[in-house]
Design an enzyme around this catalytic site. Structure first.
Site, PDB file in Angstrom:
ATOM      1  N   LYS A 201     -13.993  63.258 124.435  1.00 33.00           N
ATOM      2  CA  LYS A 201     -13.496  62.736 125.887  1.00 33.00           C
ATOM      3  C   LYS A 201     -12.273  61.763 125.527  1.00 33.00           C
ATOM      4  O   LYS A 201     -10.893  62.551 126.475  1.00 33.00           O
ATOM      5  CB  LYS A 201     -14.258  61.837 125.917  1.00 33.00           C
ATOM      6  CG  LYS A 201     -14.244  61.000 127.189  1.00 33.00           C
ATOM      7  CD  LYS A 201     -14.442  62.031 128.630  1.00 33.00           C
ATOM      8  CE  LYS A 201     -13.950  61.148 129.569  1.00 33.00           C
ATOM      9  NZ  LYS A 201     -13.379  61.874 130.874  1.00 33.00           N
ATOM     10  N   CYS A 255      -8.934  57.007 133.626  1.00 35.71           N
ATOM     11  CA  CYS A 255      -8.843  57.773 132.730  1.00 35.71           C
ATOM     12  C   CYS A 255      -7.849  57.764 131.994  1.00 35.71           C
ATOM     13  O   CYS A 255      -7.786  57.826 130.847  1.00 35.71           O
ATOM     14  CB  CYS A 255     -10.082  59.023 133.476  1.00 35.71           C
ATOM     15  SG  CYS A 255     -10.362  59.181 134.385  1.00 35.71           S
TER      16      CYS A 255
HETATM   17  N1  SAJ Z   1       0.004  63.402 137.444  1.00 32.36           N
HETATM   18  C1  SAJ Z   1       1.480  64.396 137.295  1.00 32.36           C
HETATM   19  N2  SAJ Z   1       1.821  65.379 137.149  1.00 32.36           N
HETATM   20  C2  SAJ Z   1       0.982  65.987 136.455  1.00 32.36           C
HETATM   21  C3  SAJ Z   1      -0.894  66.047 136.441  1.00 32.36           C
HETATM   22  C4  SAJ Z   1      -1.069  64.629 137.108  1.00 32.36           C
HETATM   23  O1  SAJ Z   1       2.191  62.890 137.734  1.00 32.36           O
HETATM   24  O2  SAJ Z   1       1.568  67.411 136.648  1.00 32.36           O
HETATM   25  C5  SAJ Z   1      -0.703  62.563 137.862  1.00 32.36           C
HETATM   26  C6  SAJ Z   1      -1.383  62.110 139.066  1.00 32.36           C
HETATM   27  O3  SAJ Z   1      -1.123  62.511 140.032  1.00 32.36           O
HETATM   28  C7  SAJ Z   1      -1.726  60.878 138.905  1.00 32.36           C
HETATM   29  C8  SAJ Z   1      -2.020  60.913 136.965  1.00 32.36           C
HETATM   30  O4  SAJ Z   1      -1.751  61.777 136.732  1.00 32.36           O
HETATM   31  O5  SAJ Z   1      -1.652  59.633 139.210  1.00 32.36           O
HETATM   32  C9  SAJ Z   1      -4.042  61.360 136.445  1.00 32.36           C
HETATM   33  O6  SAJ Z   1      -4.109  62.213 137.644  1.00 32.36           O
HETATM   34  P1  SAJ Z   1      -5.081  63.558 137.441  1.00 32.36           P
HETATM   35  O7  SAJ Z   1      -4.993  64.358 138.281  1.00 32.36           O
HETATM   36  O8  SAJ Z   1      -4.431  64.480 135.814  1.00 32.36           O
HETATM   37  O9  SAJ Z   1      -6.439  63.503 136.839  1.00 32.36           O
HETATM   38  P2  SAJ Z   1      -7.194  62.207 136.876  1.00 32.36           P
HETATM   39  O10 SAJ Z   1      -7.314  61.124 136.066  1.00 32.36           O
HETATM   40  O11 SAJ Z   1      -7.565  62.959 138.192  1.00 32.36           O
HETATM   41  O12 SAJ Z   1      -8.973  62.923 135.857  1.00 32.36           O
HETATM   42  C10 SAJ Z   1      -8.934  63.163 134.616  1.00 32.36           C
HETATM   43  C11 SAJ Z   1      -8.862  64.375 134.240  1.00 32.36           C
HETATM   44  N3  SAJ Z   1      -8.758  65.017 132.912  1.00 32.36           N
HETATM   45  C12 SAJ Z   1      -8.148  65.893 132.568  1.00 32.36           C
HETATM   46  O13 SAJ Z   1      -7.757  66.423 133.199  1.00 32.36           O
HETATM   47  C13 SAJ Z   1      -8.010  66.458 131.016  1.00 32.36           C
HETATM   48  C14 SAJ Z   1     -10.397  64.322 134.628  1.00 32.36           C
HETATM   49  O14 SAJ Z   1     -10.855  66.032 134.199  1.00 32.36           O
HETATM   50  C15 SAJ Z   1     -11.938  63.531 133.935  1.00 32.36           C
HETATM   51  O15 SAJ Z   1     -13.164  63.324 133.716  1.00 32.36           O
HETATM   52  C16 SAJ Z   1     -10.927  61.786 134.674  1.00 32.36           C
HETATM   53  O16 SAJ Z   1      -9.811  62.103 133.892  1.00 32.36           O
HETATM   54  C17 SAJ Z   1     -12.153  61.426 133.964  1.00 32.36           C
HETATM   55  O17 SAJ Z   1     -13.002  60.277 134.626  1.00 32.36           O
HETATM   56  O18 SAJ Z   1     -11.825  61.118 132.296  1.00 32.36           O
END
Ligand code: SAJ
Length: 407
Positions: A201, A255
């Site tokens: 995880k 996360c």
């Molecule tokens: N972000 C960027 N650029 C990107 C992708 C995301 O700047 O290309 C930023 C987003 O704006 C945000 C942060 O990263 O601030 C995280 O967003 P996210 O959409 O990537 O992920 P989370 O935190 O909403 O959810 C993550 C997910 N993990 C993965 O994709 C590996 C989700 O599947 C998990 O269940 C979740 O963490 C968790 O609860 O652990």
């Protein structure tokens, strides 16, 4: 019957999903106000499809209580913050929840921890709590770790369709819990041991953090030498084995911005790329502040009160502000004694949480000259023309009006 302990962003949808698929569920949370809200027929946060799922679960008889139930299966989904100084997981909520379960559970019960924990947490903090009560693990109480994977913004869909991991001490219990999750989960469910599940995880979220950091570092490199990072990423991604993510104002949420620290905290000296990635992502809010400063100078804006930040949540179309880049920016401004005047608006944040916060897009836009797009909510994407005539810094690559500034 299953007792879901912790009715937050993960526990609530999970409890609802089980109930909607015919499993008898009681959801328990120590927050009486939250339980009252749920019992009055309202959900506690917004998420696509959540209220429909809630209605269905209520129709099927889900109950909410502040009391732990006596039953043979518990799902624990309480927060696991990290200690900002030591960078280690704070397992106290999990330990307390399991302790409370031990007070009421019969022998033979299984306790499934869904909360994200660092590798070794179950051994270190959960097993002792069970043993202190005089229970023999594997005979009287079975321990399982089933970390969630759902992405805020698409939780309901992903709960149903994602693959999952079940870590258990015994194969038999692992298979039983797997069958239970299959009541709603259509994805593959892999059964493994607890430590592997814990590590997997954290590794998943760390992988994403590192990949976002790469995109953010490219943005900084390109900015320093006047290259278009988005065009470069667009073209590079046409390579069959390249898939660069999108630069942004930083990484928020509870996360990805947290889990990699568990590895840094537990393996200092070994977790090098992981630490660099964290530092890069954490530096982005200040990088945006520098961009704002440069753009203000270029456009002779001297009053920070004419600058507006669009978006307070950590990403688009959610109402969750935890660790959000905007809040990190505002904190940084406070530290440098230059906060206070900047204006802020987010359609998802209806209560006042920061200074100079607006609740109406038009009023917000009327009062600013420079708009900084920090979150790509659908709301603004659908009305970009309202930004015409403004100076725009777009940190999310969502605005294609003439003259827009980028990261
Ligand atoms: N972000 C960027 N650029 C990107 C992708 C995301 O700047 O290309 C930023 C987003 O704006 C945000 C942060 O990263 O601030 C995280 O967003 P996210 O959409 O990537 O992920 P989370 O935190 O909403 O959810 C993550 C997910 N993990 C993965 O994709 C590996 C989700 O599947 C998990 O269940 C979740 O963490 C968790 O609860 O652990």
């Amino acid at each position: 019957m299953i007792n879901v302990v912790g009715l937050g962003y993960i526990g609530l949808p999970t409890a609802l999903m089980f109930a909607a698929h015919g499993v008898e569920v009681v959801g328990t949370d120590y927050n009486g106000a939250l339980v009252d809200t749920l019992n009055s027929g309202k959900t506690t946060f917004e998420e696509e499809g959540l209220s429909e799922l809630f209605q269905e679960a209520v129709r099927k008889g889900i109950r909410f209580s502040t009391d732990y139930q006596s039953t043979d299966l518990y799902i624990v989904a309480v927060p696991t913050p990290y200690d900002k100084a030591s960078k280690k997981v704070d397992a106290s909520y999990v330990a307390r929840a399991v302790k409370n379960v031990m007070e009421v559970c019969p022998k033979g019960a299984a306790v499934v921890v869904e909360s994200t924990v660092s590798p070794g947490t179950i051994d270190k903090y959960v097993r002792p709590v069970v043993e202190e009560r005089g229970f023999v693990i594997g005979e009287d109480i079975h321990l399982v770790h089933a970390p969630e994977r759902i992405i805020p913004g698409n939780m309901v869909y992903e709960l149903k369709h994602n693959s999952r991991t079940i870590g258990a001490d015994s194969r038999e219990i692992g298979e039983k819990v797997k069958a239970l999750y299959h009541s709603f989960c259509e994805g593959e469910i892999v059964v493994t041991d607890i430590r592997t599940a814990e590590m997997t995880k954290v590794v998943e979220n760390t992988f994403r953090d590192i990949n976002i950091a790469f995109a953010n570092e490219l943005a900084k490199i390109c900015r320093s030498d006047n290259m278009d990072v988005y065009e470069i990423i667009r073209i590079a991604n046409k390579h069959p084995r390249v898939n660069i993510l999108t630069p942004g104002p930083g990484v928020g949420g509870h996360c990805i911005s947290v889990d990699p620290w568990f590895l840094v905290g537990d393996y200092p000296g070994l977790a090098n790329i992981i630490l660099s990635a964290r530092k890069i992502n954490d530096s982005m809010p200040d990088f945006v502040l520098e961009r704002i400063h440069t753009i203000m100078k270029e456009n002779q804006i001297t009053d920070v009160g004419r600058v507006g930040l669009y978006g307070l949540t950590y990403k688009e179309n959610v109402d969750d502000m935890r660790e959000s880049p905007t809040l990190q920016m505002l904190e940084s401004m406070e530290r440098h004694l230059c906060g206070g005047q900047i204006k802020v608006y987010d359609p998802y944040v209806t209560r006042d949480v920061v200074k100079n916060q607006y609740h109406d897009l038009d009023a917000f836009l009327r009062d600013v000259d420079l708009v900084v797009l920090l979150v790509g909510h659908d709301e603004i994407k659908a009305q970009m023309e309202k930004l015409k005539g403004k100076i725009i810094l777009d940190t999310r690559h969502i605005c294609f009006l003439d003259g827009v500034y980028r990261l």
